[in-house]
Scaffold this active site. Structure first.
Site, PDB file in Angstrom:
ATOM      1  N   GLU A   1      -4.672   4.338   1.084  1.00  0.00           N
ATOM      2  CA  GLU A   1      -5.051   3.100   0.405  1.00  0.00           C
ATOM      3  C   GLU A   1      -6.292   3.400  -0.235  1.00  0.00           C
ATOM      4  OE1 GLU A   1      -4.974  -0.278   2.953  1.00  0.00           O
ATOM      5  OE2 GLU A   1      -5.925  -1.718   1.297  1.00  0.00           O
TER       6      GLU A   1
ATOM      7  N   ARG B   1       0.832  -1.323   0.098  1.00  0.00           N
ATOM      8  CA  ARG B   1       0.117   0.073  -0.092  1.00  0.00           C
ATOM      9  C   ARG B   1       0.849   1.265   0.053  1.00  0.00           C
ATOM     10  NH1 ARG B   1      -3.895  -2.903  -1.796  1.00  0.00           N
ATOM     11  NH2 ARG B   1      -4.379  -4.545  -0.570  1.00  0.00           N
TER      12      ARG B   1
ATOM     13  N   GLU C   1     -15.108  12.128  -0.504  1.00  0.00           N
ATOM     14  CA  GLU C   1     -16.170  11.353   0.109  1.00  0.00           C
ATOM     15  C   GLU C   1     -17.224  11.215  -0.856  1.00  0.00           C
ATOM     16  OE1 GLU C   1     -17.578  12.487   3.785  1.00  0.00           O
ATOM     17  OE2 GLU C   1     -18.416  10.310   4.105  1.00  0.00           O
TER      18      GLU C   1
ATOM     19  N   GLU D   1      -5.957 -12.221   8.444  1.00  0.00           N
ATOM     20  CA  GLU D   1      -5.489 -11.966   7.148  1.00  0.00           C
ATOM     21  C   GLU D   1      -4.441 -13.200   6.703  1.00  0.00           C
ATOM     22  OE1 GLU D   1      -4.995  -8.075   6.002  1.00  0.00           O
ATOM     23  OE2 GLU D   1      -7.136  -8.072   5.371  1.00  0.00           O
TER      24      GLU D   1
ATOM     25  N   ASN E   1       2.554  -7.524   7.618  1.00  0.00           N
ATOM     26  CA  ASN E   1       2.661  -8.866   7.124  1.00  0.00           C
ATOM     27  C   ASN E   1       4.230  -9.331   7.049  1.00  0.00           C
ATOM     28  OD1 ASN E   1      -0.134  -9.296   6.573  1.00  0.00           O
ATOM     29  ND2 ASN E   1       0.163  -7.795   4.880  1.00  0.00           N
TER      30      ASN E   1
ATOM     31  N   LYS F   1       0.866  -8.864  13.906  1.00  0.00           N
ATOM     32  CA  LYS F   1      -0.384  -9.003  13.256  1.00  0.00           C
ATOM     33  C   LYS F   1      -0.682 -10.720  13.303  1.00  0.00           C
ATOM     34  CE  LYS F   1      -2.583  -8.701   8.578  1.00  0.00           C
ATOM     35  NZ  LYS F   1      -2.612  -8.096   7.211  1.00  0.00           N
TER      36      LYS F   1
ATOM     37  N   GLU G   1      -4.831   3.229  15.582  1.00  0.00           N
ATOM     38  CA  GLU G   1      -4.039   3.078  14.441  1.00  0.00           C
ATOM     39  C   GLU G   1      -4.805   3.949  13.314  1.00  0.00           C
ATOM     40  OE1 GLU G   1      -2.664  -0.971  13.299  1.00  0.00           O
ATOM     41  OE2 GLU G   1      -3.031  -0.212  11.170  1.00  0.00           O
TER      42      GLU G   1
ATOM     43  N   ARG H   1      -2.064  -6.327  17.220  1.00  0.00           N
ATOM     44  CA  ARG H   1      -3.007  -5.726  16.341  1.00  0.00           C
ATOM     45  C   ARG H   1      -4.523  -6.446  16.499  1.00  0.00           C
ATOM     46  NH1 ARG H   1      -2.389  -5.206  10.888  1.00  0.00           N
ATOM     47  NH2 ARG H   1      -2.783  -3.235  10.658  1.00  0.00           N
TER      48      ARG H   1
ATOM     49  N   ASP I   1     -11.917  -1.190   7.729  1.00  0.00           N
ATOM     50  CA  ASP I   1     -10.516  -0.923   7.225  1.00  0.00           C
ATOM     51  C   ASP I   1     -10.051   0.622   6.441  1.00  0.00           C
ATOM     52  OD1 ASP I   1      -7.709  -1.320   6.457  1.00  0.00           O
ATOM     53  OD2 ASP I   1      -8.232  -2.939   5.028  1.00  0.00           O
TER      54      ASP I   1
HETATM   55  C1  GCU Z   1      -5.618  -3.931   4.933  1.00  0.00           C
HETATM   56  C2  GCU Z   1      -4.563  -3.838   3.597  1.00  0.00           C
HETATM   57  C3  GCU Z   1      -3.673  -4.858   3.803  1.00  0.00           C
HETATM   58  C4  GCU Z   1      -3.190  -4.849   5.146  1.00  0.00           C
HETATM   59  C5  GCU Z   1      -3.960  -4.921   5.943  1.00  0.00           C
HETATM   60  C6  GCU Z   1      -3.584  -4.614   7.443  1.00  0.00           C
HETATM   61  O1  GCU Z   1      -6.385  -4.917   4.572  1.00  0.00           O
HETATM   62  O2  GCU Z   1      -5.452  -3.946   2.390  1.00  0.00           O
HETATM   63  O3  GCU Z   1      -2.618  -4.473   2.823  1.00  0.00           O
HETATM   64  O4  GCU Z   1      -1.929  -5.901   5.361  1.00  0.00           O
HETATM   65  O5  GCU Z   1      -4.771  -3.958   5.902  1.00  0.00           O
HETATM   66  O6  GCU Z   1      -3.656  -3.705   8.134  1.00  0.00           O
HETATM   67  O7  GCU Z   1      -3.152  -5.651   8.179  1.00  0.00           O
END
Ligand code: GCU
Length: 688
Positions: free
Chosen positions: A401, A168, A519, A294, A210, A290, A395, A327, A373
């Site tokens: 993004e 991002r 917006e 995801e 990530n 994290k 956060e 997180r 998000d």
């Molecule tokens: C969003 C984003 C991801 C990121 C995620 C996060 O979903 O698109 O790229 O990893 O947030 O905050 O962990």
């Protein structure tokens, strides 16, 4: 021409009058304490270099004032008797190490400006503030400023990967890594630390949340010397380095068979890791994690919960004073769109709230400002403040993004301010987010604000020149959330573009109008998404409608929106407290801008504004585009009034923004016209 590299530290912008007023002060800097290293030394260097650049004259550093001559006195409250004498010891007895005072003092035979810090770090902040005052033409003869930051943790998160890409990121490649290497020798890192310190940032996590295989290696003996070199540069500017950690690091590195947090071998592995990190970086800040989010590994795999996972890491860091920023972006990202009972918005609260009281005191839960998000509009996360006995940090997302990729201008400070001003009611009226984040509502031992940054290796750091305002504004706002978004914008414009009033008012206006405009031409009334999948720039109304990500708008021929009420929907509205829950629960009291976040309503539903939903959609989409068109006209009128480089660059981005806005307008309007069959009362062009 100006390539933007110096951002808001452009000391050559000083006008003639300000220069004349300041130059009398540029003779002597009195320093009575040792300043060989660390922020104290940096403070002295920054002041000398800053004044030299502005005034063409380098002040001398002297141990005592010269009779009859004005001077600047630099020092720390505890370290300099001279400082204590001039500003009065009593006034500064409650000084924290990041606090400072700037004061003009008239002695019988001469005047002095005192810059006093609670420590070297406070003094460094004082120096940057003082330099700002000079640039903005403040009256140096009567300064009296006392500052202390509202938040203890004022952080930046990088989403940089070691291959040099930035998740991002919209401002080039990473300046921290390339091709699997840490760019520890890059001079840019010091320049970056300087920029961040100048807006009060005191913690930076240098890698993506990530954490993949290569980045897991950052914790190893092999890469720690490089990480330590970055930490050294940061330390000079009062910034602690944090790392994002892979929850399954020992497994990833092939050193344990499990990452079960209750397994003794796993805990021992992390203790060794912590010992190693602190050997290289004695003031290491801690880990950002994290986990179970995801598809990243986490304690769920072993039948454990987040408290088990976070505490295991916290125990390893505790002896060294390190933190775990855990997180809360945890939700089911494999949702079946047919399943109407699961609501992603509920997930963080449902996962974490029941764990209140179970986390160690060096764990801080890191919570995104909204429950989904980083959309252009979301309600405030109901998890924030909902846990009395668990530290929390808010956060934000500076990187754009979902707000235009730094192609479109979108000044986000007004959005963040709304979040901070939200009254959660968790302890009755007056339980605002801004005070929760400061530990003033619940007695949190560690708390504050963090944000995903928007920088890369572009010359100007942020891609769009105007996106620098978000970075600057973030730092200023989390130092003092009482500053208005407009004040911050005006200050940034003055520091960045100089004192041409026509340029200044045009840029300030564009910034202030930009979030509302964005917006208007994107997804309406808080419903979110409608963006091109994965990329998240540009319109695709149904792009996520049948996906697994839990982000739906449910538009049909009769209406649109997500029913998150307790009465008939997912029950999300019930996660708020008292009057907030009631306000969101009913269409009649739900604020217009969030209506479709909380309710599924007919297109003919009348908003509090008096317009129907469908007419609101049409009107705002036309207005958003018109706004961008007006900016372009205004921008053209500035030709010759600012440097050609930035004039061209911003003009070019505005043209791209206009294309994007038109596409959004036409696709959204056409989509809803086709669904509803209801014509635009204004009879404007909609593509049927
Ligand atoms: C969003 C984003 C991801 C990121 C995620 C996060 O979903 O698109 O790229 O990893 O947030 O905050 O962990």
């Amino acid at each position: 021409n100006n390539n933007g590299y110096s951002c808001w530290l452009q000391y050559d912008l000083l006008g003639q009058a300000a220069r004349e007023a300041a130059v009398e002060w540029a003779q002597d800097i009195v320093l009575t304490e040792a300043a060989e290293q660390g922020p104290l030394k940096t403070a002295v260097d920054e002041l000398t270099a800053g004044m030299a650049a502005m005034l063409g004259k380098r002040p001398a550093i002297v141990p005592a004032p010269v009779t009859g001559r004005r001077y600047i006195l630099l020092g720390t409250v505890g370290g300099s008797a001279h400082v204590a004498r001039l500003i009065g010891g009593g006034e500064t007895s409650a000084f924290g190490e990041e606090s400072y005072r700037i004061k003009t003092v008239c002695e019988p035979d001469r005047e002095a400006i005192v810059l006093a810090g609670g420590s070297g770090k406070g003094l460094l902040y004082a120096v940057f503030h003082f330099l700002r005052l000079i640039v903005t033409g403040a009256d140096l003869g009567s300064l009296d400023v006392t500052e202390q930051p509202k938040y203890g943790l004022r952080m930046i998160n990088h989403w940089d990967n070691m291959d040099g890409s930035i998740e991002r990121g919209y401002a080039g490649r990473s300046f921290l890594y390339a091709d699997g290497r840490v760019l520890s020798g890059s001079p840019r890192i010091r320049d970056y630390a300087r920029l961040m310190a100048s807006i009060g940032i005191n913690g930076i996590a240098i890698n993506n949340v990530n954490v993949h295989r290569q980045e897991t290696m950052l914790l190893t003996e092999q890469l720690l010397p490089d990480v330590a070199a970055i930490a050294d540069a940061f330390r000079e500017y009062g910034i602690r380095l944090f790392l994002s950690a892979n929850y399954a690091s020992p497994v990833e590195l092939g050193e344990t068979a499990t990452a079960d947090p209750l397994d003794a071998e796993v805990a021992a592995w992390w203790q060794r890791a912590a010992e190693r990190v602190y050997r290289h970086i004695p003031d290491f800040g801690g880990f950002v994690v994290k986990a179970d989010s995801e598809n990243r590994p986490g304690p769920f795999t072993y039948g454990r919960d987040h408290a088990d996972g976070a505490n295991m890491l916290a125990a390893a860091l505790k002896p060294y004073g390190g933190l775990v920023l855990w997180r809360c972006f945890v939700y089911n990202c494999q949702q079946d769109w047919r399943d109407r009972t699961t609501d992603r918005a509920r997930a963080a609260y449902d996962h974490f709230k029941p764990l209140d009281g179970r986390f160690m005191d060096n764990v801080v839960l890191q919570i995104k400002n909204g429950p989904m998000d980083f959309q252009v509009r979301e309600p405030v996360s109901p998890l924030f403040g909902a846990m009395e006995r668990t530290n929390q940090i808010m956060e934000f997302q500076i990187t754009q993004e979902y707000t235009g990729h730094q192609i479109d201008v979108c000044y986000l400070v007004p959005q963040w301010k709304q979040v901070l001003e939200f009254d959660t009611l968790v302890k009755g009226e007056g339980s605002k987010v801004k005070d929760i984040a400061a530990g003033r509502v619940h007695p949190y031992s560690h708390c504050g604000i963090t944000a995903v940054t928007n920088v890369g290796d572009d010359d100007n750091w942020t891609g769009h020149h105007l996106a620098q305002a978000n970075l600057f504004g973030y730092g200023r706002l989390i130092w003092n959330p009482e500053l208005s978004a407009e004040q911050i914008a005006a200050e940034w414009v003055r520091l960045t573009f100089g004192d041409n009033s026509e340029v200044a008012s045009a840029v300030t206006d564009i910034l202030m109008e930009s979030w509302p405009a964005y917006e208007k031409y994107t997804s309406p009334l808080g419903v979110g998404w409608m963006v091109r999948p994965h990329l998240h720039y540009g319109v695709d109304v149904d792009g996520y409608e049948y996906s697994k990500w839990g982000t739906y708008h449910f538009a049909d021929r009769d209406g649109v929106g997500v029913d998150r009420t307790v009465a008939t929907g997912t029950g999300y509205a019930g996660q708020y407290v008292g009057a907030n829950a009631e306000r969101y629960e009913r269409t009649s009291s739900c604020p217009d801008e969030l209506l479709l976040f909380f309710h599924h309503v007919p297109y003919t539903y009348r908003l509090q504004s008096g317009k129907t939903v469908i007419q609101h959609i049409y009107d705002t989409h036309f207005e958003g585009v018109e706004q961008v068109e007006q900016w372009i006209v205004r921008w053209r009128s500035l030709e010759g009034k600012l440097d050609a480089e930035r004039f061209r660059h911003i003009g070019e981005r505005l043209a791209r923004q206009l294309d994007n806005a038109k596409e959004w307008r036409d696709v959204v309007n056409t989509y809803f016209y086709r669904k509803s069959g209801i014509p635009d009362q204004g009879k404007r062009v909609i593509f049927v």
